[in-house]
Design a protein around this motif. Sequence first.
Motif, mmCIF file in Angstrom:
data_model
loop_
_atom_site.group_PDB
_atom_site.id
_atom_site.type_symbol
_atom_site.label_atom_id
_atom_site.label_comp_id
_atom_site.label_asym_id
_atom_site.label_seq_id
_atom_site.Cartn_x
_atom_site.Cartn_y
_atom_site.Cartn_z
ATOM 1 N N THR A 160 0.848 -1.190 0.000
ATOM 2 C CA THR A 160 0.000 0.000 0.000
ATOM 3 C C THR A 160 0.887 1.245 0.000
ATOM 4 O O THR A 160 1.676 1.448 0.913
ATOM 5 C CB THR A 160 -0.920 0.015 1.228
ATOM 6 O OG1 THR A 160 -1.723 -1.174 1.217
ATOM 7 C CG2 THR A 160 -1.820 1.241 1.204
ATOM 8 N N ASP A 161 0.762 2.017 -1.054
ATOM 9 C CA ASP A 161 1.570 3.229 -1.193
ATOM 10 C C ASP A 161 0.755 4.229 -2.002
ATOM 11 O O ASP A 161 0.262 3.905 -3.085
ATOM 12 C CB ASP A 161 2.889 2.906 -1.903
ATOM 13 C CG ASP A 161 3.890 4.056 -1.824
ATOM 14 O OD1 ASP A 161 3.466 5.224 -1.908
ATOM 15 O OD2 ASP A 161 5.101 3.784 -1.691
ATOM 16 N N ARG A 162 0.617 5.432 -1.479
ATOM 17 C CA ARG A 162 -0.199 6.439 -2.172
ATOM 18 C C ARG A 162 0.370 6.818 -3.532
ATOM 19 O O ARG A 162 -0.331 7.395 -4.365
ATOM 20 C CB ARG A 162 -0.337 7.691 -1.299
ATOM 21 C CG ARG A 162 0.985 8.352 -0.958
ATOM 22 C CD ARG A 162 0.787 9.559 -0.048
ATOM 23 N NE ARG A 162 2.042 10.199 0.306
ATOM 24 C CZ ARG A 162 2.685 11.056 -0.474
ATOM 25 N NH1 ARG A 162 2.168 11.385 -1.640
ATOM 26 N NH2 ARG A 162 3.829 11.598 -0.075
ATOM 27 N N ARG A 163 1.646 6.501 -3.754
ATOM 28 C CA ARG A 163 2.261 6.797 -5.051
ATOM 29 C C ARG A 163 1.903 5.766 -6.114
ATOM 30 O O ARG A 163 2.246 5.939 -7.281
ATOM 31 C CB ARG A 163 3.772 6.877 -4.899
ATOM 32 C CG ARG A 163 4.265 8.035 -4.052
ATOM 33 C CD ARG A 163 5.740 7.950 -3.779
ATOM 34 N NE ARG A 163 6.078 6.799 -2.956
ATOM 35 C CZ ARG A 163 7.307 6.500 -2.543
ATOM 36 N NH1 ARG A 163 8.321 7.286 -2.882
ATOM 37 N NH2 ARG A 163 7.525 5.437 -1.790
ATOM 38 N N LEU A 164 1.247 4.687 -5.711
ATOM 39 C CA LEU A 164 0.878 3.628 -6.632
ATOM 40 C C LEU A 164 -0.619 3.665 -6.909
ATOM 41 O O LEU A 164 -1.433 3.652 -5.974
ATOM 42 C CB LEU A 164 1.257 2.259 -6.056
ATOM 43 C CG LEU A 164 2.747 1.979 -5.858
ATOM 44 C CD1 LEU A 164 2.943 0.649 -5.145
ATOM 45 C CD2 LEU A 164 3.475 1.974 -7.193
ATOM 46 N N ALA A 165 -0.998 3.697 -8.197
ATOM 47 C CA ALA A 165 -2.415 3.652 -8.551
ATOM 48 C C ALA A 165 -3.009 2.299 -8.176
ATOM 49 O O ALA A 165 -4.178 2.212 -7.789
ATOM 50 C CB ALA A 165 -2.586 3.917 -10.049
ATOM 51 N N VAL A 166 -2.221 1.255 -8.288
ATOM 52 C CA VAL A 166 -2.605 -0.103 -7.881
ATOM 53 C C VAL A 166 -1.514 -0.603 -6.945
ATOM 54 O O VAL A 166 -0.326 -0.486 -7.264
ATOM 55 C CB VAL A 166 -2.757 -1.024 -9.105
ATOM 56 C CG1 VAL A 166 -2.987 -2.459 -8.671
ATOM 57 C CG2 VAL A 166 -3.894 -0.539 -9.999
ATOM 58 N N PRO A 167 -1.866 -1.145 -5.769
ATOM 59 C CA PRO A 167 -0.856 -1.492 -4.757
ATOM 60 C C PRO A 167 -0.040 -2.742 -5.109
ATOM 61 O O PRO A 167 -0.150 -3.774 -4.452
ATOM 62 C CB PRO A 167 -1.691 -1.710 -3.495
ATOM 63 C CG PRO A 167 -3.024 -2.160 -3.992
ATOM 64 C CD PRO A 167 -3.239 -1.400 -5.279
ATOM 65 N N LEU A 168 0.781 -2.653 -6.126
ATOM 66 C CA LEU A 168 1.598 -3.785 -6.557
ATOM 67 C C LEU A 168 2.991 -3.298 -6.931
ATOM 68 O O LEU A 168 3.131 -2.341 -7.707
ATOM 69 C CB LEU A 168 0.953 -4.487 -7.758
ATOM 70 C CG LEU A 168 1.789 -5.570 -8.441
ATOM 71 C CD1 LEU A 168 2.037 -6.753 -7.500
ATOM 72 C CD2 LEU A 168 1.136 -6.046 -9.726
ATOM 73 N N ARG A 169 4.007 -3.957 -6.390
ATOM 74 C CA ARG A 169 5.396 -3.718 -6.779
ATOM 75 C C ARG A 169 5.996 -5.022 -7.291
ATOM 76 O O ARG A 169 5.585 -6.116 -6.891
ATOM 77 C CB ARG A 169 6.231 -3.190 -5.606
ATOM 78 C CG ARG A 169 6.111 -1.697 -5.382
ATOM 79 C CD ARG A 169 7.230 -1.173 -4.497
ATOM 80 N NE ARG A 169 7.219 0.283 -4.446
ATOM 81 C CZ ARG A 169 6.660 0.993 -3.477
ATOM 82 N NH1 ARG A 169 6.085 0.350 -2.457
ATOM 83 N NH2 ARG A 169 6.681 2.311 -3.491
ATOM 84 N N LEU A 170 6.981 -4.884 -8.166
ATOM 85 C CA LEU A 170 7.666 -6.037 -8.740
ATOM 86 C C LEU A 170 9.142 -5.966 -8.378
ATOM 87 O O LEU A 170 9.767 -4.914 -8.494
ATOM 88 C CB LEU A 170 7.514 -6.050 -10.268
ATOM 89 C CG LEU A 170 6.073 -6.033 -10.801
ATOM 90 C CD1 LEU A 170 6.082 -5.886 -12.315
ATOM 91 C CD2 LEU A 170 5.332 -7.289 -10.389
ATOM 92 N N GLN A 171 9.690 -7.089 -7.954
ATOM 93 C CA GLN A 171 11.113 -7.173 -7.631
ATOM 94 C C GLN A 171 11.771 -8.171 -8.576
ATOM 95 O O GLN A 171 11.398 -9.340 -8.606
ATOM 96 C CB GLN A 171 11.335 -7.605 -6.181
ATOM 97 C CG GLN A 171 12.808 -7.643 -5.783
ATOM 98 C CD GLN A 171 13.016 -8.059 -4.332
ATOM 99 O OE1 GLN A 171 12.064 -8.424 -3.642
ATOM 100 N NE2 GLN A 171 14.253 -8.006 -3.873
ATOM 101 N N MET A 172 12.752 -7.702 -9.346
ATOM 102 C CA MET A 172 13.450 -8.560 -10.293
ATOM 103 C C MET A 172 14.685 -9.158 -9.620
ATOM 104 O O MET A 172 15.448 -8.444 -8.960
ATOM 105 C CB MET A 172 13.862 -7.772 -11.534
ATOM 106 C CG MET A 172 12.716 -7.089 -12.253
ATOM 107 S SD MET A 172 11.386 -8.209 -12.762
ATOM 108 C CE MET A 172 12.289 -9.334 -13.814
ATOM 109 N N LEU A 173 14.883 -10.467 -9.806
ATOM 110 C CA LEU A 173 16.021 -11.173 -9.221
ATOM 111 C C LEU A 173 16.714 -12.005 -10.288
ATOM 112 O O LEU A 173 16.092 -12.425 -11.273
ATOM 113 C CB LEU A 173 15.562 -12.101 -8.087
ATOM 114 C CG LEU A 173 14.815 -11.479 -6.907
ATOM 115 C CD1 LEU A 173 14.387 -12.568 -5.934
ATOM 116 C CD2 LEU A 173 15.665 -10.442 -6.209
ATOM 117 N N GLU A 174 18.005 -12.254 -10.072
ATOM 118 C CA GLU A 174 18.747 -13.163 -10.931
ATOM 119 C C GLU A 174 18.576 -14.592 -10.437
ATOM 120 O O GLU A 174 18.152 -14.835 -9.296
ATOM 121 C CB GLU A 174 20.237 -12.789 -10.943
ATOM 122 C CG GLU A 174 20.527 -11.446 -11.582
ATOM 123 C CD GLU A 174 22.007 -11.133 -11.594
ATOM 124 O OE1 GLU A 174 22.531 -10.780 -12.665
ATOM 125 O OE2 GLU A 174 22.637 -11.221 -10.518
#
Length: 496
Positions: A160-174
């Motif tokens: 949940t972050d007011r800067r996000l229109a939809v509360p989803l973040r993606l983390q890229m990993l090797e």
Amino acid sequence: MNWLDKAILAVDPQRAQKRAVARMMTARIQQVSAGYDGAGKGPRWFSGASTSQNTENRQGLARMRNASRELERNNPYVGIAVNAIDTYTVGMGVTPKAKHAEKTKKARQKTALADALMRDWMLNPEIDFDGQCDLFGLQGLATRTVALSGESLALCRFETDRRLAVPLRLQMLEGDFLDETKDTGIAGGAGDFQGVQFSNNRRSGYWLYGSHPGERNASVLKSEIVKADRVAHMYEVLRPGQVRGMPKGYNVFTRMKGLDDFNDAFIELQRMAACFGFAVYSEEGDGRENPVIPDRVHPGFAAQLAGNDRIAFSTPPTVSGQEPFAKNQERLIASAYEITYSALTGDYSEGNFAAEKMAAIRMHLAASRRRRRMLQPMLLKKIERWWLEAAAMKGYDLTGISFSWSPPRKEILDLKNELPAIIQKIRAGMGSLQGELREWGMDIETVMEEVAEDAALCESLGIVVDSNVSQTNKNGQLQTLPQLDAVNDTTGEDDA
């Protein structure tokens, strides 16, 4: 060795050795008598093993991944090839477009809302766990990681972050984050294989480290299981049942290393040839007890020597034919990475336009295959599912919504000749305007809306342009109303 061989080895090693020799000789006889050369007949028979792709990956994945990165750091071919794969597979980005199966007013409202939310979300760098890339940047990063390291991982993080229109973040990993020590094997459809957990013959989780195991200041590494439905594991599947991926171009690594050594040797050879200098001799000596004898030579060096001192110069061998050899190796490297020779080397002097066009078509087809078989099902469709879940958490009603993913714009190589052919294809019913626009990375609704806006603006200003097909024909002449045939008019009404 089977259990009997091992038992005999423990009791009588000499007898076990005789059994091994006899088995080897029998295998040689069978190979020589094989009907196919590749099956063992002749002096150049193959010694391949019937191992699975997973067994080969277990033995060589980490080393091949490290070799690929080492080449990328110090060999220009790998860096150029990986960037080309990123450019032609993702380019400016694979764009999502919302759609709904129904055509009702409510469905259109949902579609418009989904498009607006997705546009705000995907262009925001805050969707990246590291805060650096938007969705298109993450697509390119994932594709580049697969080409260089064999696989990439994307983690779903609902935040949940007011800067996000939809509360989803993606983390890229090797792929390094997968704990390869979790490798108990799979029995009865359950178990761990190189950091991937299986249950009922399906992926159920991933053993992931909390930090990259290659960090210098990494603390004691400890892996934790992450549910499979929260991980997007992207790699190119080469054989059925393959669990993890291999770096692109792995079959030309030794050739690239050899070509690199060849180029270094040629440079050193030219440097040696340039080390021309002179020496001054004095038969009676110059009165110095320790004359200056150079231990290293360089271009334009000079040495002052006593009468008894001599310098013997070696004659380096001349190298000829290096250009054809190097170009042949570069073509093999380009083919292994599925890009063109000119894209790898920047050399366009070898082929004509037709040859370059055919090579470019092949490269674009390879990029389309990667998008269709790898990028879209393994990454984008999972991101789509996570995004819809996050939107529902925020309270948006997007039931029935899905997304189509349009490829990046494909440049037309010969606009003068290709565009009329495309127009004829659409007019003949052999293709649709929507399909052609998708091939160019465009959305038909956006294009048609802009066309309508252009037409309305021209009409309000009293301007007639050739692009308005309702007023002009293909030659730029004003359209005329069709004249109806009075003979066929049986209504008796005025045609006007």
